[in-house]
Write an enzyme that holds these catalytic residues in place. Structure first.
Site, short mmCIF file in Angstrom:
data_model
loop_
_atom_site.label_atom_id
_atom_site.label_comp_id
_atom_site.label_asym_id
_atom_site.label_seq_id
_atom_site.Cartn_x
_atom_site.Cartn_y
_atom_site.Cartn_z
N HIS A 91 -7.21 -4.62 9.95
CA HIS A 91 -6.91 -4.37 8.53
C HIS A 91 -5.66 -5.12 8.08
O HIS A 91 -4.75 -5.37 8.87
CB HIS A 91 -6.83 -2.87 8.20
CG HIS A 91 -5.66 -2.13 8.75
ND1 HIS A 91 -5.74 -0.83 9.22
CD2 HIS A 91 -4.36 -2.48 8.92
CE1 HIS A 91 -4.56 -0.43 9.62
NE2 HIS A 91 -3.70 -1.41 9.46
N GLU A 104 -9.64 -1.81 5.23
CA GLU A 104 -10.25 -1.51 6.52
C GLU A 104 -11.54 -2.32 6.68
O GLU A 104 -12.11 -2.80 5.69
CB GLU A 104 -10.60 -0.01 6.57
CG GLU A 104 -9.38 0.91 6.41
CD GLU A 104 -8.56 1.06 7.68
OE1 GLU A 104 -8.57 0.15 8.53
OE2 GLU A 104 -7.90 2.10 7.82
N ASP A 139 0.82 -1.22 0.00
CA ASP A 139 0.00 0.00 0.00
C ASP A 139 0.85 1.27 0.00
O ASP A 139 2.07 1.22 0.16
CB ASP A 139 -0.96 -0.02 1.19
CG ASP A 139 -0.29 -0.41 2.51
OD1 ASP A 139 0.95 -0.38 2.58
OD2 ASP A 139 -1.01 -0.75 3.45
N ASP A 156 -7.64 -2.72 14.07
CA ASP A 156 -9.01 -2.96 13.62
C ASP A 156 -9.09 -4.18 12.69
O ASP A 156 -10.12 -4.45 12.10
CB ASP A 156 -9.57 -1.72 12.91
CG ASP A 156 -8.74 -1.29 11.70
OD1 ASP A 156 -7.75 -2.00 11.38
OD2 ASP A 156 -9.08 -0.27 11.08
P1 PGA Z 1 2.36 -1.59 12.70
O1 PGA Z 1 1.24 -1.54 11.57
O2 PGA Z 1 3.30 -2.66 12.29
O3 PGA Z 1 2.99 -0.23 12.67
O4 PGA Z 1 1.64 -1.90 13.97
C1 PGA Z 1 0.61 -2.71 11.17
C2 PGA Z 1 -0.55 -2.38 10.25
O5 PGA Z 1 -1.19 -1.34 10.44
O6 PGA Z 1 -0.83 -3.19 9.36
#
Ligand code: PGA
Length: 243
Positions: free
Chosen positions: A141, A146, A70, A139
């Protein structure tokens, strides 16, 4: 319902080493493999380990192709918080991967639908993703898919949830500077990978890890779809696993 292979490591650094083992095995078996990469704090130990292993001669990224999950909409590749820049600084600039063999969605795309289709086509032309690395959001994702009422299939534009913008504001001067939208591989793009490694560290991810892998499969928890993928390795540190 399929079950993931579960590896539990005492620390985040050790979890990163276990994830690196998966990449090392793939690259040794298939030097021109296609890997799917992720940003965020979680993969940093893994990326440091991959850099160290290439320097030690155990790995060679010369023929590897990579596609990132992404990118923020509206951020230029050299923006301090763009995911392209994150990848350059934390991995690509330190390994032998060829620049033309790394793709990240174009945050500045004017024709979004053409960019998204070209992204999918590039992955297809490379023969598909052999090993997709995933983190998980609080959440649920994956990439920037999302929670919503369906599982989006292809690379597309998404509006970021307040929870995600809150979680990511630590990298920006204020939440107002966190982009409101992003481009992400779809859940279908992710599920098409031949093998998936999900890396989860930290006690704050324990609850969502349980929901994703041991709760119902629902687009309200996008990562729960992985319960239907035939080759998932879940790598947790002890805190995320709940020990
Ligand atoms: P993080 O992000 O590794 O910074 O916790 C993970 C994500 O949002 O997929």
């Amino acid at each position: 319902m399929l079950h993931p292979r579960i590896l539990i490591a005492p620390t985040p650094a050790e979890a990163g080493r276990l994830a690196a083992d998966q990449f090392e095995a793939l690259i040794q078996a298939k030097p021109a493999c296609v890997i799917g990469l992720a940003t965020g704090s979680t993969p940093l130990h893994l990326y440091r380990e991959l850099i160290a292993r290439e320097k030690a001669g155990k790995l060679d990224f010369t023929r590897v192709r990579s596609a990132n999950l992404d990118e923020y909409k509206g951020l230029a590749p050299d923006h301090a918080q763009s995911y392209r820049r994150f990848m350059q600084e934390n991995l690509f600039d330190h390994i032998c991967i060829k620049p033309e063999n790394t793709i990240v969605p174009d945050g500045l795309a004017e024709d979004v639908s053409a960019m998204c289709q070209a992204y999918e086509k590039q992955i297809e032309d490379w023969g598909g993703v052999d090993l997709q690395l995933l983190g998980i959001g609080h959440d649920g994702h994956i990439g920037f898919n999302e929670p919503c009422d369906h599982f989006p299939t292809m690379t597309h534009e998404v509006a970021l949830t307040q929870m995600t913008r809150e979680a990511n504001k630590r990298f920006f001067a204020s939440i107002d500077e966190v982009p409101a939208a992003a481009f992400t591989m779809g859940v279908g793009t992710v599920m098409a990978a031949r093998k998936i490694v999900m890396l989860i560290t930290g006690a704050d991810k324990h609850e969502i890890m349980r929901k994703a892998f041991f709760g119902p499969v629902t687009p309200e928890v996008p990562a729960s779809i992985l319960q239907f993928h035939p080759d998932v390795t879940l790598i947790c540190d002890a805190a995320a696993w709940g020990e």
